[in-house]
Design a protein around this motif. Structure first.
Motif, short mmCIF file in Angstrom:
data_model
loop_
_atom_site.label_atom_id
_atom_site.label_comp_id
_atom_site.label_asym_id
_atom_site.label_seq_id
_atom_site.Cartn_x
_atom_site.Cartn_y
_atom_site.Cartn_z
N VAL A 79 6.31 1.36 -10.38
CA VAL A 79 5.46 1.24 -11.56
C VAL A 79 5.49 -0.20 -12.07
N ASP A 80 6.67 -0.80 -12.08
CA ASP A 80 6.79 -2.20 -12.51
C ASP A 80 5.93 -3.12 -11.64
N LEU A 81 5.92 -2.86 -10.36
CA LEU A 81 5.09 -3.65 -9.45
C LEU A 81 3.61 -3.50 -9.80
N ALA A 82 3.18 -2.27 -10.05
CA ALA A 82 1.78 -2.03 -10.41
C ALA A 82 1.44 -2.64 -11.77
N LEU A 83 2.41 -2.69 -12.67
CA LEU A 83 2.18 -3.26 -14.01
C LEU A 83 1.99 -4.76 -13.98
N LYS A 84 2.36 -5.42 -12.90
CA LYS A 84 2.13 -6.86 -12.78
C LYS A 84 0.64 -7.17 -12.76
N SER A 85 -0.15 -6.25 -12.22
CA SER A 85 -1.61 -6.39 -12.21
C SER A 85 -2.24 -5.00 -12.17
N PRO A 86 -2.31 -4.32 -13.32
CA PRO A 86 -2.86 -2.96 -13.33
C PRO A 86 -4.29 -2.88 -12.80
N VAL A 87 -5.10 -3.87 -13.11
CA VAL A 87 -6.50 -3.84 -12.65
C VAL A 87 -6.55 -4.00 -11.13
N GLY A 88 -5.79 -4.95 -10.60
CA GLY A 88 -5.74 -5.13 -9.14
C GLY A 88 -5.21 -3.91 -8.44
N PHE A 89 -4.16 -3.30 -9.02
CA PHE A 89 -3.60 -2.08 -8.45
C PHE A 89 -4.62 -0.95 -8.52
N GLY A 90 -5.34 -0.86 -9.63
CA GLY A 90 -6.38 0.17 -9.78
C GLY A 90 -7.45 0.05 -8.71
N TYR A 91 -7.91 -1.18 -8.47
CA TYR A 91 -8.91 -1.39 -7.42
C TYR A 91 -8.34 -1.09 -6.03
N ALA A 92 -7.08 -1.44 -5.81
CA ALA A 92 -6.45 -1.15 -4.51
C ALA A 92 -6.39 0.36 -4.27
N ILE A 93 -5.98 1.11 -5.29
CA ILE A 93 -5.91 2.57 -5.15
C ILE A 93 -7.31 3.14 -4.95
N ALA A 94 -8.29 2.69 -5.75
CA ALA A 94 -9.65 3.21 -5.66
C ALA A 94 -10.26 2.92 -4.29
N LEU A 95 -10.11 1.70 -3.81
CA LEU A 95 -10.67 1.35 -2.49
C LEU A 95 -9.93 2.08 -1.38
N GLY A 96 -8.61 2.24 -1.55
CA GLY A 96 -7.84 3.03 -0.58
C GLY A 96 -8.31 4.47 -0.53
N GLU A 97 -8.55 5.06 -1.71
CA GLU A 97 -9.05 6.43 -1.75
C GLU A 97 -10.42 6.55 -1.09
N LEU A 98 -11.28 5.57 -1.32
CA LEU A 98 -12.60 5.58 -0.67
C LEU A 98 -12.46 5.50 0.85
N ALA A 99 -11.65 4.58 1.32
CA ALA A 99 -11.47 4.44 2.77
C ALA A 99 -10.89 5.70 3.38
N VAL A 100 -9.88 6.26 2.74
CA VAL A 100 -9.25 7.49 3.22
C VAL A 100 -10.26 8.64 3.22
N GLY A 101 -11.00 8.77 2.14
CA GLY A 101 -11.99 9.86 2.03
C GLY A 101 -13.07 9.76 3.08
N LEU A 102 -13.63 8.57 3.25
CA LEU A 102 -14.69 8.38 4.26
C LEU A 102 -14.15 8.60 5.67
N GLY A 103 -12.98 8.04 5.96
CA GLY A 103 -12.38 8.22 7.29
C GLY A 103 -12.10 9.68 7.59
N THR A 104 -11.63 10.40 6.59
CA THR A 104 -11.32 11.82 6.78
C THR A 104 -12.58 12.65 6.92
N LEU A 105 -13.54 12.42 6.05
CA LEU A 105 -14.77 13.21 6.07
C LEU A 105 -15.54 13.03 7.38
N PHE A 106 -15.65 11.79 7.84
CA PHE A 106 -16.40 11.51 9.06
C PHE A 106 -15.54 11.56 10.32
#
Length: 175
Positions: A79-106
């Motif tokens: 959590v401390d690592l993510a708190l260093k840049s919450p916005v950057g971490f948020g985008y990393a998680i969101a883009l990771g979820e998109l990549a995972v979702g698309l890869g899994t679905l297709f």
């Protein structure tokens, strides 16, 4: 010895005949794959399009969520690592979820996508939902367990992986 079986006729399974149970077994993971793929695509898009979420502080922000779970998480250092840049971490998680979702679905690099989904779910379980009591109130552990069969099996049917594998097979070759 054949114990009453005729040896001159191959079994229906070897001839290519499959009954409904064989078909159901073959496609058993498809509903899970569709559910997880669609859910992770939706989760990624929801995070990216939610202006309140992608902020360091404020109501509904990732920063506030991280601050609120820091002391109750299994690994506060994550959590401390993510708190260093919450916005950057948020985008990393969101883009990771998109990549995972698309890869899994297709079904594109299905095992890799499922491993990514499992790692996202594991990290969220160890941080955000760790303090859920009883444990089954938190959904991240259930998502982690749902990803594991896809990590093991991949996406062998109705997938880009299957098309790719079929193109690499020599004509009439064995799998």
């Amino acid at each position: 010895m054949t114990y009453g079986m005729r040896t001159d006729t191959p079994t229906p399974y070897l001839q290519g005949d499959r009954n409904w149970r064989d078909t159901a077994t073959r496609y058993a993971l498809l509903p899970l794959r569709v559910f997880l793929g669609v859910t992770f695509i939706y989760a990624g898009l929801d995070k990216i399009t939610n202006s309140a979420f992608m902020k360091s502080s404020g109501a509904g922000s990732l920063g506030d969520t991280l601050h609120s779970v820091r002391d109750s998480s299994a690994i506060p250092a994550m959590v401390d690592l993510a708190l260093k840049s919450p916005v950057g971490f948020g985008y990393a998680i969101a883009l990771g979820e998109l990549a995972v979702g698309l890869g899994t679905l297709f079904g594109l690099l299905g095992r890799v996508a499922a491993l990514g989904g499992a790692l996202i779910s594991l990290s969220l379980w160890l941080t955000v939902s760790w303090a859920s009591d009883p444990y089954y109130y938190g959904n991240d552990l259930a998502y982690l367990m749902a990803w594991l069969p896809l990590v093991l099996a991949g996406t062998p049917y109705l997938s880009l992986d299957a098309i790719w594998r079929a193109r690499r097979q020599p004509a009439g070759g064995f799998r």
